[in-house]
Design an enzyme around this catalytic site. Structure first.
Site, PDB file in Angstrom:
ATOM      1  N   GLY A 172       0.878  -1.211  -0.115  1.00 57.34           N
ATOM      2  CA  GLY A 172      -0.005  -0.010   0.119  1.00 57.34           C
ATOM      3  C   GLY A 172       0.687   1.109   0.152  1.00 57.34           C
ATOM      4  N   ALA A 173       1.892   1.383  -0.710  1.00 56.42           N
ATOM      5  CA  ALA A 173       2.919   2.412  -1.214  1.00 56.42           C
ATOM      6  C   ALA A 173       2.662   3.488  -1.912  1.00 56.42           C
ATOM      7  CB  ALA A 173       4.352   1.726  -0.841  1.00 56.42           C
ATOM      8  N   ASN A 224       1.296  -2.683   5.258  1.00 58.18           N
ATOM      9  CA  ASN A 224       0.580  -1.370   5.645  1.00 58.18           C
ATOM     10  C   ASN A 224      -0.831  -1.604   5.090  1.00 58.18           C
ATOM     11  OD1 ASN A 224       0.290   1.549   6.076  1.00 58.18           O
ATOM     12  ND2 ASN A 224       0.301   1.439   3.944  1.00 58.18           N
ATOM     13  N   SER A 256      -3.459  -0.339  14.951  1.00 60.06           N
ATOM     14  CA  SER A 256      -3.995   0.867  15.124  1.00 60.06           C
ATOM     15  C   SER A 256      -4.386   0.839  16.813  1.00 60.06           C
ATOM     16  CB  SER A 256      -5.409   1.168  14.441  1.00 60.06           C
ATOM     17  OG  SER A 256      -6.105   1.982  14.742  1.00 60.06           O
ATOM     18  N   TYR A 295     -13.738  -2.378  11.495  1.00 59.63           N
ATOM     19  CA  TYR A 295     -12.316  -1.860  11.671  1.00 59.63           C
ATOM     20  C   TYR A 295     -11.578  -2.216  12.669  1.00 59.63           C
ATOM     21  CZ  TYR A 295      -8.380   1.359  11.545  1.00 59.63           C
ATOM     22  OH  TYR A 295      -7.096   1.842  11.287  1.00 59.63           O
ATOM     23  N   ALA A 341     -12.367  -4.700  15.022  1.00 56.58           N
ATOM     24  CA  ALA A 341     -12.388  -6.086  14.974  1.00 56.58           C
ATOM     25  C   ALA A 341     -11.254  -6.555  14.247  1.00 56.58           C
ATOM     26  CB  ALA A 341     -13.552  -6.537  14.652  1.00 56.58           C
ATOM     27  N   LYS A 368      -8.397  -4.815  13.316  1.00 54.34           N
ATOM     28  CA  LYS A 368      -7.154  -4.507  14.002  1.00 54.34           C
ATOM     29  C   LYS A 368      -6.627  -5.217  14.968  1.00 54.34           C
ATOM     30  CE  LYS A 368      -5.811  -1.505  11.067  1.00 54.34           C
ATOM     31  NZ  LYS A 368      -4.474  -1.635  10.129  1.00 54.34           N
ATOM     32  N   ILE A 425      -3.655   9.960  12.132  1.00 54.21           N
ATOM     33  CA  ILE A 425      -2.697  10.476  11.189  1.00 54.21           C
ATOM     34  C   ILE A 425      -3.341  11.126  10.162  1.00 54.21           C
ATOM     35  CG2 ILE A 425      -0.765   9.937   9.594  1.00 54.21           C
ATOM     36  CD1 ILE A 425      -0.607   7.022  10.497  1.00 54.21           C
TER      37      ILE A 425
END
Length: 258
Positions: free
Chosen positions: A16-17, A94, A148, A161, A163, A165, A193
C-alpha cells in the site's frame, strides 16, 4: 535533513505504498539506505510517484501490483520481489481498509464487514505467512504489521475496523512464535494520522480534527512522514529483542499500558 542509515544494504517491501502512510514509509526506508519494493493495488500513478521519490533518494525502486485479499496474488507478489532483489530483509504490511466512508455503526453493511476483514486480517495474515516463510529460508528478516490504537478505544463508527485490527495482534503474536528466533514480527500502532484521505473526511473538516488535537496530550495530529521512521524502528537492529510486540505512537491520546 539527514537521516540515520539504519537500512544500508537492505531491501524493504511496503504494501500500500502508492499513497498516504505507506508511501512515506517507503520513502523514509530509501532515505535510510534501503532499496524498496513499492506495492500497490489500484493506484499505479501513486506507486510510480513513490518509486520516483525512492530513486531521488539515491536508491533502487521496484513497483509491484497485487490484491492482497487473494493468496495467489500474494504468492506472485513475493515471487516478483524475491526474483528482483534476490532477498527481502523487511516487510511492512501497511495495507488496510478503515471503512473511511462509513460515518456510523448504523451504516454498516455485510459487504463492508467482509471486505475489511478480508483485507485487514486475511490479507495481513497471508502476507505475514508468505513473506515470513521465505525469510526463514533465507535465514532472517523482520515483519512490521501496521495496526491501530482503535483496539484500545474501540470504534462506534466502524466496529468491523476495530475487530480487524484486533485480529492483526493475534496473527502477529502467532507468527512471532512460529518464526522465532529467525524472523521477528511486530505491530506498529499509530493513532490518528493526517493523511490526505483523513483530512478530506467530512467529520474531520467539521470539527473532529480540532477536537482530537485538543484531546491529545502532545497537542497535534502528525502527518504520515512524522511516523514513518517510528514504524521502521521495529525492523531495525535496535529492536532486535522485540517480537510479538505492540508499539504505540499516538501522542498520548490513549495512554495504554501497564
Amino acid at each position: 535533513m539527514t537521516f540515520p542509515q539504519r537500512f544500508t544494504g537492505k531491501t524493504v517491501l511496503v504494501t500500500g505504498a502508492g499513497t498516504g502512510f505507506g508511501a512515506e514509509i517507503a520513502v523514509r526506508a530509501a532515505q535510510e539506505g534501503a532499496d524498496v519494493a513499492v506495492h500497490y493495488r489500484g493506484s499505479r500513478a501513486g506507486a510510480e510517484r513513490t518509486a520516483e521519490r525512492v530513486e531521488e533518494a539515491g536508491r533502487k525502486a521496484f513497483v509491484v501490483q497485487a490484491d492482497i485479499a487473494e493468496r495467489a496474488q500474494i504468492v506472485r507478489l513475493a515471487d516478483e520481489v524475491w526474483s528482483h532483489f534476490g532477498r527481502l530483509d523487511v516487510a511492512i504490511n501497511n495495507v488496510g481498509d478503515v471503512a473511511r466512508e462509513q460515518m456510523s455503526w448504523r451504516d454498516i453493511t455485510e459487504e463492508s464487514i467482509d471486505h475489511v476483514l478480508a483485507v485487514d486480517i486475511k490479507g495481513t495474515l497471508l502476507c505475514t505467512h508468505e513473506f515470513g516463510d521465505r525469510m526463514l529460508t533465507q535465514g532472517g528478516g523482520a515483519i512490521v504489521n501496521i495496526g491501530s490504537t482503535v483496539v484500545a478505544r474501540g470504534s462506534a463508527r466502524a466496529p468491523q475496523y476495530a475487530a480487524a485490527k484486533y485480529g492483526i495482534i493475534g496473527l502477529t503474536k502467532s507468527y512471532a512464535r512460529a518464526f522465532a528466533p529467525t524472523v521477528r514480527v511486530n505491530v506498529f500502532a499509530p493513532g490518528f494520522i493526517e493523511t490526505e484521505a483523513t483530512l478530506g473526511r467530512e467529520d474531520w473538516k467539521s470539527g473532529r480534527g480540532e477536537q482530537l488535537r485538543g484531546d491529545t496530550p502532545l497537542g497535534r495530529i502528525p502527518r504520515p512522514e512524522e511516523l514513518a521512521g517510528t514504524a521502521l524502528f521495529l525492523a531495525t537492529a535496535d529492536a532486535s529483542h522485540m517480537t510479538g510486540s505492540f508499539m504505540v505512537a499516538d501522542g498520548g491520546y490513549n495512554m495504554i499500558g501497564a
